[in-house]
Motif scaffolding. Structure first.
Motif, PDB file in Angstrom:
ATOM      1  N   TYR A   1      15.947  42.129 -47.926  1.00  0.00           N
ATOM      2  CA  TYR A   1      15.090  40.964 -47.821  1.00  0.00           C
ATOM      3  C   TYR A   1      15.901  39.751 -47.363  1.00  0.00           C
ATOM      4  CZ  TYR A   1      12.450  44.088 -50.900  1.00  0.00           C
ATOM      5  OH  TYR A   1      11.835  45.180 -51.452  1.00  0.00           O
ATOM      6  N   SER A   2      15.208  38.736 -46.904  1.00  0.00           N
ATOM      7  CA  SER A   2      15.858  37.572 -46.309  1.00  0.00           C
ATOM      8  C   SER A   2      15.465  36.294 -47.037  1.00  0.00           C
ATOM      9  CB  SER A   2      15.465  37.468 -44.827  1.00  0.00           C
ATOM     10  OG  SER A   2      15.857  36.224 -44.274  1.00  0.00           O
ATOM     11  N   ASN A   3      16.332  35.297 -46.978  1.00  0.00           N
ATOM     12  CA  ASN A   3      15.966  33.940 -47.370  1.00  0.00           C
ATOM     13  C   ASN A   3      16.326  32.963 -46.252  1.00  0.00           C
ATOM     14  OD1 ASN A   3      18.727  34.009 -47.677  1.00  0.00           O
ATOM     15  ND2 ASN A   3      18.768  32.985 -49.670  1.00  0.00           N
ATOM     16  N   ASP A   4      16.327  33.460 -45.032  1.00  0.00           N
ATOM     17  CA  ASP A   4      16.593  32.622 -43.868  1.00  0.00           C
ATOM     18  C   ASP A   4      15.356  31.812 -43.508  1.00  0.00           C
ATOM     19  OD1 ASP A   4      19.192  33.548 -43.641  1.00  0.00           O
ATOM     20  OD2 ASP A   4      18.659  35.146 -42.238  1.00  0.00           O
ATOM     21  N   LEU A   5      15.593  30.679 -42.899  1.00  0.00           N
ATOM     22  CA  LEU A   5      14.523  29.770 -42.499  1.00  0.00           C
ATOM     23  C   LEU A   5      14.632  29.498 -41.007  1.00  0.00           C
ATOM     24  CD1 LEU A   5      12.212  27.799 -43.386  1.00  0.00           C
ATOM     25  CD2 LEU A   5      14.010  26.079 -43.744  1.00  0.00           C
ATOM     26  N   TYR A   6      13.527  29.730 -40.291  1.00  0.00           N
ATOM     27  CA  TYR A   6      13.498  29.513 -38.839  1.00  0.00           C
ATOM     28  C   TYR A   6      12.337  28.601 -38.473  1.00  0.00           C
ATOM     29  CZ  TYR A   6      16.826  33.348 -38.090  1.00  0.00           C
ATOM     30  OH  TYR A   6      17.932  34.157 -38.093  1.00  0.00           O
ATOM     31  N   GLU A   7      12.548  27.868 -37.389  1.00  0.00           N
ATOM     32  CA  GLU A   7      11.516  26.988 -36.839  1.00  0.00           C
ATOM     33  C   GLU A   7      11.250  27.403 -35.391  1.00  0.00           C
ATOM     34  OE1 GLU A   7      11.469  22.391 -37.163  1.00  0.00           O
ATOM     35  OE2 GLU A   7      12.422  22.835 -35.233  1.00  0.00           O
ATOM     36  N   LEU A   8       9.981  27.481 -35.036  1.00  0.00           N
ATOM     37  CA  LEU A   8       9.587  27.752 -33.655  1.00  0.00           C
ATOM     38  C   LEU A   8       8.804  26.558 -33.128  1.00  0.00           C
ATOM     39  CD1 LEU A   8       9.248  29.611 -31.166  1.00  0.00           C
ATOM     40  CD2 LEU A   8       7.161  30.495 -32.252  1.00  0.00           C
ATOM     41  N   GLN A   9       9.331  25.932 -32.078  1.00  0.00           N
ATOM     42  CA  GLN A   9       8.623  24.864 -31.397  1.00  0.00           C
ATOM     43  C   GLN A   9       7.734  25.503 -30.330  1.00  0.00           C
ATOM     44  OE1 GLN A   9       8.401  21.714 -32.018  1.00  0.00           O
ATOM     45  NE2 GLN A   9      10.057  21.321 -33.458  1.00  0.00           N
ATOM     46  N   ALA A  10       6.447  25.599 -30.628  1.00  0.00           N
ATOM     47  CA  ALA A  10       5.533  26.314 -29.737  1.00  0.00           C
ATOM     48  C   ALA A  10       5.271  25.559 -28.437  1.00  0.00           C
ATOM     49  CB  ALA A  10       4.214  26.593 -30.453  1.00  0.00           C
ATOM     50  N   SER A  11       5.600  24.275 -28.388  1.00  0.00           N
ATOM     51  CA  SER A  11       5.402  23.514 -27.155  1.00  0.00           C
ATOM     52  C   SER A  11       6.358  23.962 -26.059  1.00  0.00           C
ATOM     53  CB  SER A  11       5.589  22.014 -27.420  1.00  0.00           C
ATOM     54  OG  SER A  11       6.893  21.753 -27.921  1.00  0.00           O
ATOM     55  N   ARG A  12       7.490  24.587 -26.468  1.00  0.00           N
ATOM     56  CA  ARG A  12       8.450  25.099 -25.488  1.00  0.00           C
ATOM     57  C   ARG A  12       8.965  26.498 -25.872  1.00  0.00           C
ATOM     58  NH1 ARG A  12      10.688  20.685 -28.173  1.00  0.00           N
ATOM     59  NH2 ARG A  12      12.483  21.098 -29.507  1.00  0.00           N
ATOM     60  N   TRP A  13       8.367  27.105 -26.898  1.00  0.00           N
ATOM     61  CA  TRP A  13       8.703  28.458 -27.352  1.00  0.00           C
ATOM     62  C   TRP A  13      10.202  28.608 -27.625  1.00  0.00           C
ATOM     63  CZ3 TRP A  13       4.473  30.147 -29.088  1.00  0.00           C
ATOM     64  CH2 TRP A  13       3.274  29.952 -28.402  1.00  0.00           C
ATOM     65  N   GLU A  14      10.713  27.676 -28.409  1.00  0.00           N
ATOM     66  CA  GLU A  14      12.140  27.673 -28.737  1.00  0.00           C
ATOM     67  C   GLU A  14      12.343  27.850 -30.243  1.00  0.00           C
ATOM     68  OE1 GLU A  14      16.218  25.033 -28.022  1.00  0.00           O
ATOM     69  OE2 GLU A  14      14.269  24.219 -27.444  1.00  0.00           O
ATOM     70  N   TRP A  15      13.143  28.863 -30.597  1.00  0.00           N
ATOM     71  CA  TRP A  15      13.465  29.131 -31.995  1.00  0.00           C
ATOM     72  C   TRP A  15      14.720  28.345 -32.401  1.00  0.00           C
ATOM     73  CZ3 TRP A  15      10.545  31.675 -35.421  1.00  0.00           C
ATOM     74  CH2 TRP A  15       9.632  32.644 -34.967  1.00  0.00           C
ATOM     75  N   LYS A  16      14.791  27.985 -33.683  1.00  0.00           N
ATOM     76  CA  LYS A  16      15.967  27.330 -34.225  1.00  0.00           C
ATOM     77  C   LYS A  16      16.129  27.737 -35.681  1.00  0.00           C
ATOM     78  CE  LYS A  16      18.025  22.728 -34.962  1.00  0.00           C
ATOM     79  NZ  LYS A  16      17.788  21.265 -34.841  1.00  0.00           N
ATOM     80  N   ARG A  17      17.321  28.193 -36.023  1.00  0.00           N
ATOM     81  CA  ARG A  17      17.579  28.517 -37.430  1.00  0.00           C
ATOM     82  C   ARG A  17      17.912  27.227 -38.178  1.00  0.00           C
ATOM     83  NH1 ARG A  17      21.852  33.003 -39.897  1.00  0.00           N
ATOM     84  NH2 ARG A  17      21.235  32.714 -42.092  1.00  0.00           N
ATOM     85  N   LEU A  18      17.280  27.021 -39.324  1.00  0.00           N
ATOM     86  CA  LEU A  18      17.441  25.797 -40.089  1.00  0.00           C
ATOM     87  C   LEU A  18      18.229  26.051 -41.367  1.00  0.00           C
ATOM     88  CD1 LEU A  18      13.806  24.354 -39.827  1.00  0.00           C
ATOM     89  CD2 LEU A  18      15.744  23.935 -38.312  1.00  0.00           C
ATOM     90  N   LYS A  19      18.911  25.024 -41.806  1.00  0.00           N
ATOM     91  CA  LYS A  19      19.668  25.095 -43.051  1.00  0.00           C
ATOM     92  C   LYS A  19      19.288  23.903 -43.916  1.00  0.00           C
ATOM     93  CE  LYS A  19      22.884  26.740 -45.814  1.00  0.00           C
ATOM     94  NZ  LYS A  19      22.756  28.063 -46.469  1.00  0.00           N
ATOM     95  N   ALA A  20      18.558  24.162 -44.985  1.00  0.00           N
ATOM     96  CA  ALA A  20      18.159  23.095 -45.900  1.00  0.00           C
ATOM     97  C   ALA A  20      19.223  22.913 -46.981  1.00  0.00           C
ATOM     98  CB  ALA A  20      16.818  23.425 -46.545  1.00  0.00           C
ATOM     99  N   LYS A  21      19.342  21.694 -47.491  1.00  0.00           N
ATOM    100  CA  LYS A  21      20.276  21.425 -48.576  1.00  0.00           C
ATOM    101  C   LYS A  21      19.840  22.160 -49.844  1.00  0.00           C
ATOM    102  CE  LYS A  21      21.637  16.828 -46.952  1.00  0.00           C
ATOM    103  NZ  LYS A  21      21.675  15.374 -47.277  1.00  0.00           N
TER     104      LYS A  21
END
Length: 209
Positions: free
Chosen positions: A106-126
């Motif tokens: 299982y995962s606890n990774d967090l990703y964001e997808l900007q659908a306006s340009r179909w770009e993924w970004k892995r996020l790191k929260a404090k």
């Protein structure tokens, strides 16, 4: 003066839910799967991940206005395939948290997808100031309220060997604060009152404000 619109003033046919099967679509249709998630952005329905003889990492989009499926050309930090994850839509950005990336893992990774340009970004929260961050999990609820996502429950695996699953059901609550437009701030473990719901997974949470 026009009368106010109320359920009593509406025709009975408008108050009765009606199913309709969509036919005649074109484009690359997603294959059958389970554990996927879907959200709507205006006229688009975005479908990601799920399981079908393994975990798939496909991103499919259905245009309800044209009755067409398409696969966008994504870029950036493309996440691995996952199933039973958290999926929320905030404007034109999507957030993916956790899920099963392979059997027993299982995962606890967090990703964001900007659908306006179909770009993924892995996020790191404090990390929360009052405890550890959320552990890897699947089957949790992940709900957006304003600029915060509420994470509750799910299923964890306490075994370090994915082939030897030791399930642990969860009833923890976390709040993830979002930055406007893109990015996140930090996880928080709120102080709650009342009777805590028992541990669970594959449940549903409904936002009621």
């Amino acid at each position: 003066m026009a009368s106010a619109v109320s359920p009593a003033n509406l025709p009975a046919v408008l108050l009765q839910p009606r199913w309709k099967r969509v036919v005649g679509w074109s484009g690359p249709v997603p294959r059958p799967r389970h554990g996927h998630r879907a959200v709507a952005i205006k006229e688009l329905i975005v479908v990601f991940g799920g399981g079908n003889e393994g975990i798939v990492d496909e991103l499919h989009v259905y245009n309800t206005a044209t009755n067409q499926w398409f696969i966008p050309a994504v870029r950036g930090d493309i996440p691995p395939g996952c199933a039973a994850y958290g999926f929320v839509c905030d404007g034109t950005r999507l957030l993916v948290f956790g899920g099963m990336v392979e059997y027993g893992k299982y995962s606890n990774d967090l990703y964001e997808l900007q659908a306006s340009r179909w770009e993924w970004k892995r996020l790191k929260a404090k990390t929360p100031k009052n405890g550890p961050p959320p552990c890897p999990r699947l089957g949790h609820s992940f709900s957006l309220v304003g600029n915060k996502c509420y994470l509750f429950g799910g299923l964890a695996n306490d075994s370090e060997d994915p082939k030897n699953n030791i399930p642990r059901y969860l009833n923890d609550l976390y709040i993830l604060e979002l930055r406007p437009g893109s990015g996140v701030v930090a996880w928080d473990i709120p102080i709650t009152y009342g009777v805590l719901p028992p541990p669970r997974e594959s449940h549903t949470a409904v936002v009621y404000t």
